[in-house]
Design a protein around this motif. Structure first.
Motif, PDB file in Angstrom:
ATOM      1  N   MET A   1      46.154  32.271  87.485  1.00  0.00           N
ATOM      2  CA  MET A   1      44.871  31.617  87.353  1.00  0.00           C
ATOM      3  C   MET A   1      44.398  31.646  85.913  1.00  0.00           C
ATOM      4  SD  MET A   1      42.622  30.057  88.952  1.00  0.00           S
ATOM      5  CE  MET A   1      40.927  29.670  89.107  1.00  0.00           C
ATOM      6  N   VAL A   2      44.575  32.765  85.239  1.00  0.00           N
ATOM      7  CA  VAL A   2      44.148  32.886  83.848  1.00  0.00           C
ATOM      8  C   VAL A   2      44.994  31.981  82.950  1.00  0.00           C
ATOM      9  CG1 VAL A   2      43.921  34.492  81.923  1.00  0.00           C
ATOM     10  CG2 VAL A   2      43.292  35.219  84.217  1.00  0.00           C
ATOM     11  N   LYS A   3      46.289  31.872  83.257  1.00  0.00           N
ATOM     12  CA  LYS A   3      47.167  31.007  82.465  1.00  0.00           C
ATOM     13  C   LYS A   3      46.744  29.548  82.585  1.00  0.00           C
ATOM     14  CE  LYS A   3      51.418  33.695  82.389  1.00  0.00           C
ATOM     15  NZ  LYS A   3      52.849  33.701  82.737  1.00  0.00           N
ATOM     16  N   LYS A   4      46.401  29.124  83.784  1.00  0.00           N
ATOM     17  CA  LYS A   4      45.982  27.735  83.981  1.00  0.00           C
ATOM     18  C   LYS A   4      44.713  27.438  83.203  1.00  0.00           C
ATOM     19  CE  LYS A   4      48.010  27.092  88.539  1.00  0.00           C
ATOM     20  NZ  LYS A   4      47.756  26.789  89.943  1.00  0.00           N
ATOM     21  N   LEU A   5      43.760  28.362  83.238  1.00  0.00           N
ATOM     22  CA  LEU A   5      42.518  28.178  82.507  1.00  0.00           C
ATOM     23  C   LEU A   5      42.779  28.135  81.005  1.00  0.00           C
ATOM     24  CD1 LEU A   5      39.459  27.924  82.587  1.00  0.00           C
ATOM     25  CD2 LEU A   5      39.312  30.406  82.569  1.00  0.00           C
TER      26      LEU A   5
END
Length: 75
Positions: free
Chosen positions: A1-5
């Motif tokens: 999730m953090v990578k996508k953001l």
């Protein structure tokens, strides 16, 4: 999730920085993008490294884009 953001935020910042480019800078950017995509595809299809192909293709495409003239055509 953090990578996508992080990808979304960085992508947005990169795109907003491209609004006031000169003709030469636009050719350099598009040449680099086209070269990177082509180099990655060739690298992947030939069994080599797609990353290395993308890096080499991107550098070559950016160089060609920067060195070509627009033959007097202006927008």
């Amino acid at each position: 999730m953090v990578k996508k953001l992080a990808v979304i935020v960085v992508g947005g910042l990169v795109l907003t920085g491209c609004s006031n480019l000169s003709h030469r800078e636009q050719r350099t950017l598009s040449g680099g993008a086209i070269g990177a995509a082509g180099g990655a595809a060739v690298g992947a299809l030939t069994g080599g490294s797609a990353v290395m192909g993308g890096v080499i293709g991107g550098a070559a495409g950016a160089a060609v884009g920067a060195l070509t003239s627009n033959n007097g055509k202006h927008r």
